[in-house]
Design a protein around this motif. Structure first.
Motif, PDB file in Angstrom:
ATOM      1  N   PHE A 114      -1.706   8.045  -6.971  1.00 10.96           N
ATOM      2  CA  PHE A 114      -1.221   9.378  -6.609  1.00 10.96           C
ATOM      3  C   PHE A 114      -2.238  10.496  -6.812  1.00 10.96           C
ATOM      4  N   TYR A 115      -3.508  10.165  -7.041  1.00 10.79           N
ATOM      5  CA  TYR A 115      -4.487  11.234  -7.246  1.00 10.79           C
ATOM      6  C   TYR A 115      -5.263  11.542  -5.970  1.00 10.79           C
ATOM      7  N   PHE A 116      -5.919  10.543  -5.398  1.00 12.71           N
ATOM      8  CA  PHE A 116      -6.676  10.759  -4.166  1.00 12.71           C
ATOM      9  C   PHE A 116      -5.700  10.879  -2.998  1.00 12.71           C
ATOM     10  N   LYS A 117      -5.807  11.972  -2.265  1.00 12.01           N
ATOM     11  CA  LYS A 117      -4.844  12.272  -1.210  1.00 12.01           C
ATOM     12  C   LYS A 117      -5.244  11.634   0.118  1.00 12.01           C
ATOM     13  N   GLN A 118      -4.211  11.314   0.897  1.00 11.50           N
ATOM     14  CA  GLN A 118      -4.347  10.712   2.221  1.00 11.50           C
ATOM     15  C   GLN A 118      -5.215   9.455   2.208  1.00 11.50           C
ATOM     16  N   PRO A 119      -4.933   8.525   1.292  1.00 16.17           N
ATOM     17  CA  PRO A 119      -5.677   7.255   1.319  1.00 16.17           C
ATOM     18  C   PRO A 119      -5.282   6.454   2.553  1.00 16.17           C
ATOM     19  N   THR A 120      -6.141   5.557   2.966  1.00 19.21           N
ATOM     20  CA  THR A 120      -5.811   4.688   4.084  1.00 19.21           C
ATOM     21  C   THR A 120      -4.791   3.645   3.632  1.00 19.21           C
ATOM     22  N   GLU A 121      -4.071   3.075   4.589  1.00 19.40           N
ATOM     23  CA  GLU A 121      -3.126   2.020   4.244  1.00 19.40           C
ATOM     24  C   GLU A 121      -3.851   0.819   3.641  1.00 19.40           C
ATOM     25  N   GLY A 123      -6.541   0.955   1.792  1.00 19.27           N
ATOM     26  CA  GLY A 123      -6.836   1.299   0.410  1.00 19.27           C
ATOM     27  C   GLY A 123      -5.624   1.166  -0.489  1.00 19.27           C
ATOM     28  N   VAL A 124      -4.463   1.601  -0.002  1.00 18.59           N
ATOM     29  CA  VAL A 124      -3.229   1.494  -0.798  1.00 18.59           C
ATOM     30  C   VAL A 124      -2.857   0.021  -0.974  1.00 18.59           C
ATOM     31  N   TYR A 125      -3.014  -0.774   0.091  1.00 17.75           N
ATOM     32  CA  TYR A 125      -2.748  -2.212  -0.021  1.00 17.75           C
ATOM     33  C   TYR A 125      -3.636  -2.836  -1.092  1.00 17.75           C
ATOM     34  N   ARG A 126      -4.914  -2.495  -1.087  1.00 25.89           N
ATOM     35  CA  ARG A 126      -5.836  -3.072  -2.064  1.00 25.89           C
ATOM     36  C   ARG A 126      -5.451  -2.664  -3.480  1.00 25.89           C
ATOM     37  N   TRP A 127      -4.994  -1.421  -3.653  1.00 31.02           N
ATOM     38  CA  TRP A 127      -4.580  -0.963  -4.992  1.00 31.02           C
ATOM     39  C   TRP A 127      -3.392  -1.795  -5.477  1.00 31.02           C
ATOM     40  N   PHE A 128      -2.353  -1.918  -4.647  1.00 31.09           N
ATOM     41  CA  PHE A 128      -1.195  -2.728  -5.037  1.00 31.09           C
ATOM     42  C   PHE A 128      -1.613  -4.172  -5.306  1.00 31.09           C
ATOM     43  N   ALA A 129      -2.506  -4.714  -4.458  1.00 31.80           N
ATOM     44  CA  ALA A 129      -2.952  -6.094  -4.648  1.00 31.80           C
ATOM     45  C   ALA A 129      -3.660  -6.260  -5.991  1.00 31.80           C
ATOM     46  N   GLU A 130      -4.478  -5.291  -6.378  1.00 30.84           N
ATOM     47  CA  GLU A 130      -5.160  -5.360  -7.670  1.00 30.84           C
ATOM     48  C   GLU A 130      -4.160  -5.347  -8.827  1.00 30.84           C
ATOM     49  N   VAL A 131      -3.122  -4.513  -8.705  1.00 30.61           N
ATOM     50  CA  VAL A 131      -2.083  -4.475  -9.745  1.00 30.61           C
ATOM     51  C   VAL A 131      -1.398  -5.831  -9.846  1.00 30.61           C
ATOM     52  N   LEU A 132      -0.991  -6.381  -8.707  1.00 36.87           N
ATOM     53  CA  LEU A 132      -0.228  -7.624  -8.709  1.00 36.87           C
ATOM     54  C   LEU A 132      -1.091  -8.811  -9.111  1.00 36.87           C
ATOM     55  N   GLU A 133      -2.362  -8.791  -8.748  1.00 35.17           N
ATOM     56  CA  GLU A 133      -3.267  -9.849  -9.205  1.00 35.17           C
ATOM     57  C   GLU A 133      -3.417  -9.798 -10.721  1.00 35.17           C
ATOM     58  N   ARG A 134      -3.413  -8.587 -11.269  1.00 36.03           N
ATOM     59  CA  ARG A 134      -3.587  -8.438 -12.713  1.00 36.03           C
ATOM     60  C   ARG A 134      -2.354  -8.913 -13.485  1.00 36.03           C
ATOM     61  N   THR A 135      -1.182  -8.858 -12.864  1.00 34.13           N
ATOM     62  CA  THR A 135       0.016  -9.374 -13.538  1.00 34.13           C
ATOM     63  C   THR A 135      -0.017 -10.894 -13.623  1.00 34.13           C
ATOM     64  N   THR A 151       3.802  11.480  -4.596  1.00 35.68           N
ATOM     65  CA  THR A 151       2.587  10.663  -4.681  1.00 35.68           C
ATOM     66  C   THR A 151       1.605  10.929  -3.547  1.00 35.68           C
ATOM     67  N   GLY A 152       2.100  11.459  -2.421  1.00 39.12           N
ATOM     68  CA  GLY A 152       1.249  11.608  -1.253  1.00 39.12           C
ATOM     69  C   GLY A 152       0.993  10.305  -0.530  1.00 39.12           C
ATOM     70  N   VAL A 153       1.724   9.259  -0.893  1.00 36.49           N
ATOM     71  CA  VAL A 153       1.537   7.924  -0.321  1.00 36.49           C
ATOM     72  C   VAL A 153       2.856   7.431   0.255  1.00 36.49           C
ATOM     73  N   ARG A 154       2.827   6.974   1.489  1.00 35.96           N
ATOM     74  CA  ARG A 154       4.013   6.410   2.116  1.00 35.96           C
ATOM     75  C   ARG A 154       3.963   4.891   2.019  1.00 35.96           C
ATOM     76  N   VAL A 155       5.010   4.317   1.460  1.00 33.92           N
ATOM     77  CA  VAL A 155       5.150   2.864   1.394  1.00 33.92           C
ATOM     78  C   VAL A 155       6.086   2.457   2.530  1.00 33.92           C
ATOM     79  N   GLY A 156       5.500   2.115   3.658  1.00 35.16           N
ATOM     80  CA  GLY A 156       6.282   1.819   4.849  1.00 35.16           C
ATOM     81  C   GLY A 156       6.454   0.333   5.098  1.00 35.16           C
ATOM     82  N   PRO A 157       7.183  -0.013   6.168  1.00 34.84           N
ATOM     83  CA  PRO A 157       7.490  -1.425   6.446  1.00 34.84           C
ATOM     84  C   PRO A 157       6.273  -2.317   6.609  1.00 34.84           C
ATOM     85  N   LYS A 158       5.213  -1.806   7.255  1.00 34.56           N
ATOM     86  CA  LYS A 158       4.017  -2.632   7.485  1.00 34.56           C
ATOM     87  C   LYS A 158       3.342  -2.982   6.166  1.00 34.56           C
TER      88      LYS A 158
END
Length: 306
Positions: A114-121, A123-135, A151-158
């Protein structure tokens, strides 16, 4: 893909617990546990700790760390708790999520970066993937949090679809707090087998009729029976009247002020900076009126047996 995720049955109504603070600003664990226990006694299977309504972003990880121990001491199992996890670092979010899952929590509500604004989808996918890989092997029962106004981030269907393919055993649902009916219906159209949880209580009943499983709701802190009725797919004009007043106020402080009015316990009105407690006379009056509306609605339901 999972045919129908068990999270759909686990979360019909979950209160997004508001967090009480003592006179030095620390979490008031006895009040917190008593409130959670009260709401679980209203028929909820899980309650949600440290989400937006719970001011979780304003509470340090170390202050939150005793959550499961404190709740266990009050007779509340870890499986009855969903915990909201924040970044913005994927490493911190992943480590926090893993600890909570290993403690046996009922699920994780995972907020996007939620800090860097208007990230690409991507980039957001990679962030979530890093979190889930770490779990790692602990990864399960993750609810993705779509709250773009904050957050400035949309979590959409794709994006949800990509994460489901990559982490099929981890993704359990989406909490859609966009307040955008088109976003809600788009998620339902593609992912109704997951727990699609609606944050806007005014959309809740019609969303359930279209396949949503329920809500993680701030209003459920002070009106659990009303939210349960909406999760049953039944409209109630009281929610529109209530939201018409509530949404004109700073929502999180107002929820706490309503709970303070309802319980007669002024401690509930305390908030953490940068939020400010409801103090203006007209706003306090509105909060008291909302509390009275809920009481009157409960009396009416009792009289009619609904």
């Amino acid at each position: 893909m999972i045919d129908s995720h068990s999270m759909r049955k686990k979360i019909g109504v979950s209160a997004a617990l508001t967090t009480p603070f003592d006179d030095i600003g620390a979490i008031d664990w006895p009040r917190f546990a008593a409130h959670a226990k009260h709401l679980l006694g209203q028929g909820m299977q899980v309650v949600t700790a440290f989400g937006t309504t719970g001011e979780g972003i304003s509470i340090s990880a170390s202050a939150r760390a005793p959550l499961y121990e404190r709740m266990a001491a009050a007779g509340i199992g870890a499986g009855n708790l969903v915990e909201c996890v924040y970044g913005p670092s994927s490493q911190d979010a992943g480590d926090h999520a893993r600890r909570s899952l290993e403690a046996g929590c009922g699920g994780i509500l995972l907020t996007p970066p939620f800090y860097f604004k208007q990230p690409t989808e991507e980039g957001v996918y990679r962030w979530f993937a890093e979190v889930l890989e770490r779990t790692g092997a602990a990864g399960r029962d993750v609810i993705l949090y779509n709250i773009p106004d904050l957050t400035g981030v949309r979590v959409g269907p794709k994006l949800v679809a990509r994460l489901r393919v990559a982490f099929p055993h981890a993704i359990a649902g989406v909490k859609d707090s966009s307040g955008d009916w088109h976003q809600t219906t788009a998620l339902l159209a593609e992912h109704a087998d997951l727990a699609i949880l609606v944050g806007h209580e005014g959309h809740l009943a019609k969303a359930v009729r279209q396949g949503a499983s329920g809500a993680i709701s701030g209003v459920a802190n002070f009106a659990p029976a009303l939210v349960a009725k909406l999760v049953g797919g039944e409209d109630d004009p009281l929610i529109d009247a209530l939201l018409g007043r509530l949404l004109k106020l700073p929502v999180v402080p107002a929820v706490k002020a309503i709970l303070a009015a309802q319980t007669g316990d002024a401690v509930w009105a305390r908030v953490r900076a940068p939020l400010q407690a409801v103090e203006e006379a007209s706003a306090l009056k509105a909060c008291k009126e909302i509390s009275a509306m809920i009481s009157a609605g409960a009396t009416d339901r009792a009289a009619t047996g609904t």
